[in-house]
Design a protein around this motif. Structure first.
Motif, short mmCIF file in Angstrom:
data_model
loop_
_atom_site.label_atom_id
_atom_site.label_comp_id
_atom_site.label_asym_id
_atom_site.label_seq_id
_atom_site.Cartn_x
_atom_site.Cartn_y
_atom_site.Cartn_z
N VAL A 24 0.82 -1.27 -0.12
CA VAL A 24 0.32 -0.02 -0.07
C VAL A 24 1.08 1.34 0.49
O VAL A 24 -0.06 2.62 -0.30
CB VAL A 24 -1.09 0.23 1.20
N GLY A 25 1.82 0.81 0.15
CA GLY A 25 2.98 1.94 0.14
C GLY A 25 3.51 2.55 1.63
O GLY A 25 3.75 4.20 1.94
N LYS A 26 3.15 2.05 2.95
CA LYS A 26 3.76 2.11 4.27
C LYS A 26 5.60 2.25 3.73
O LYS A 26 5.91 4.52 4.44
CB LYS A 26 3.81 0.83 4.82
N THR A 27 6.51 2.62 3.55
CA THR A 27 7.69 2.16 3.56
C THR A 27 7.94 3.78 1.95
O THR A 27 8.73 4.99 2.79
CB THR A 27 8.66 1.06 3.33
N SER A 28 7.25 3.94 1.38
CA SER A 28 7.56 4.58 0.23
C SER A 28 6.53 6.12 1.45
O SER A 28 7.20 6.99 0.79
CB SER A 28 6.50 4.20 -0.75
N LEU A 29 6.18 5.99 1.90
CA LEU A 29 6.01 7.55 2.69
C LEU A 29 7.09 7.98 3.41
O LEU A 29 7.07 9.02 3.51
CB LEU A 29 4.05 7.15 3.61
N LEU A 30 7.26 7.01 4.43
CA LEU A 30 7.68 7.29 4.88
C LEU A 30 9.41 7.26 4.43
O LEU A 30 10.31 8.40 5.09
CB LEU A 30 8.62 6.08 6.65
N ASN A 127 -3.77 6.44 0.10
CA ASN A 127 -1.79 6.82 -0.55
C ASN A 127 -2.39 6.01 -1.88
O ASN A 127 -3.48 5.79 -2.58
CB ASN A 127 -0.97 5.94 0.29
N LYS A 128 -1.55 7.19 -2.42
CA LYS A 128 -1.91 7.36 -4.04
C LYS A 128 -2.24 7.41 -4.39
O LYS A 128 -3.21 7.34 -5.77
CB LYS A 128 -1.80 5.81 -4.67
N ASN A 129 -2.74 8.79 -3.88
CA ASN A 129 -4.18 9.56 -4.66
C ASN A 129 -3.26 10.35 -6.27
O ASN A 129 -4.27 11.46 -7.06
CB ASN A 129 -4.47 10.75 -3.53
N PHE A 153 -9.22 11.64 12.54
CA PHE A 153 -8.56 12.14 11.09
C PHE A 153 -8.78 11.33 9.42
O PHE A 153 -7.80 10.03 9.73
CB PHE A 153 -7.89 13.55 11.00
N TYR A 154 -8.61 11.69 8.65
CA TYR A 154 -8.52 11.14 6.79
C TYR A 154 -7.80 11.80 6.31
O TYR A 154 -8.17 13.01 6.44
CB TYR A 154 -9.80 10.25 6.46
N ILE A 155 -6.90 11.69 5.60
CA ILE A 155 -5.60 11.93 4.51
C ILE A 155 -5.96 11.82 3.69
O ILE A 155 -5.45 10.24 3.20
CB ILE A 155 -5.43 13.06 5.82
N GLU A 156 -5.82 11.66 2.45
CA GLU A 156 -5.11 11.75 1.15
C GLU A 156 -3.58 11.82 0.82
O GLU A 156 -3.26 13.09 1.41
CB GLU A 156 -5.73 11.16 0.09
N THR A 157 -2.77 10.90 0.73
CA THR A 157 -1.56 11.20 0.23
C THR A 157 -0.97 10.82 -1.24
O THR A 157 -1.36 9.59 -1.61
CB THR A 157 -0.25 10.74 1.18
N GLY A 219 18.51 -3.15 -0.11
CA GLY A 219 16.69 -3.01 -0.04
C GLY A 219 15.96 -2.34 0.70
O GLY A 219 17.16 -1.96 1.41
N CYS A 220 15.05 -2.23 0.41
CA CYS A 220 13.81 -1.29 1.04
C CYS A 220 12.82 -1.88 1.89
O CYS A 220 12.13 -3.06 0.91
CB CYS A 220 13.61 0.02 0.32
N SER A 221 11.96 -1.86 2.23
CA SER A 221 10.55 -1.71 2.29
C SER A 221 9.39 -1.18 2.74
O SER A 221 9.62 0.24 2.59
CB SER A 221 10.96 -2.90 4.39
N CYS A 222 8.60 -2.07 2.21
CA CYS A 222 7.47 -1.08 2.64
C CYS A 222 6.28 -1.59 2.97
O CYS A 222 5.88 -2.40 2.81
CB CYS A 222 7.07 -0.65 0.62
#
Length: 222
Positions: A24-30, A127-129, A153-157, A219-222
């Protein structure tokens, strides 16, 4: 400002846990938040990764966040209680182009209710809006679910779009929400996780030349 809010909070690093399905892009957000970077070369998190980030609050104070990037895979659910222990905020991330990840929000909310403290800040993130044509979850629907399940709250990123301020707004708002809750117990300091946010291999050398980033394994985690 609450009387419970005092200068001792500057010395506390508040634990923030990011959860959600795989990919879902957790690591990408971080990565966007911490290093202002994006890469398609990311891999699923094994267990959890973590790192620290200081946030400037609206009252001029500074709060340090310990952000845990957790695995979305079912095989790591056995350590779920570790994730939520002493968390001051929990962020549930779903992919707006993946209906299945949105349908799992109820599952993640049940886990929060079962394992987290009652005062924990709860946030829902779509995520991925930036993938407008591919989205399968509309904003109104996500907002309605957020309200129904009692998220703060809700937010789109978008972690991909560098000029999008939503990622920083997400964590700034989380810090402000934490500030409004009762002061954390000093014992939370002993739970500090190791700083281990990983950088994609093909970007690692470039970023290490321009930023003071701790060496990370491949490597990277997401």
């Amino acid at each position: 400002m609450s009387d419970k809010w005092n200068s001792s909070l500057i010395e506390l690093a508040e634990k923030v846990v990011v959860i959600g399905d795989v990919f879902v892009g957790k690591t990408s957000l971080l990565l966007r938040y911490k290093l202002n970077m994006f890469s398609d070369d990311v891999k699923s998190t094994l267990g959890y990764d973590s790192y620290e980030q200081e946030v400037s609050l609206s009252d001029g104070r500074t709060m340090k966040l310990w952000i845990w990037d957790t695995a979305g895979s079912e095989r790591f659910r056995g350590t779920v209680s570790l994730y939520y222990k002493n968390a001051k905020a929990i962020i549930v991330v779903f992919d707006m182009t993946n209906r299945g990840s949105f349908d799992k929000v109820d599952f993640w909310k049940d886990e929060i209710d079962n394992y987290a403290e009652k005062e924990t800040v709860r946030v829902l993130v779509g995520n991925k809006n930036d993938l407008v044509e591919q989205r399968t979850v509309m904003k109104e629907e996500a907002q309605a679910l957020s309200k129904k399940l009692g998220f703060d709250f809700y937010i789109e990123t978008s972690a991909k779009v560098e000029s999008d301020p939503s990622v920083r707004k997400l964590f700034d708002t989380v810090a402000e929400k934490i500030k409004q809750r009762p002061v954390a117990e000093a014992s939370a300091m002993s739970e500090k996780p190791s700083v281990s946010l990983k950088i994609p291999v093909k970007l690692k050398q470039e970023k290490l030349q321009t930023r003071k980033v701790a060496p990370a394994p491949k490597g990277c985690s997401c």
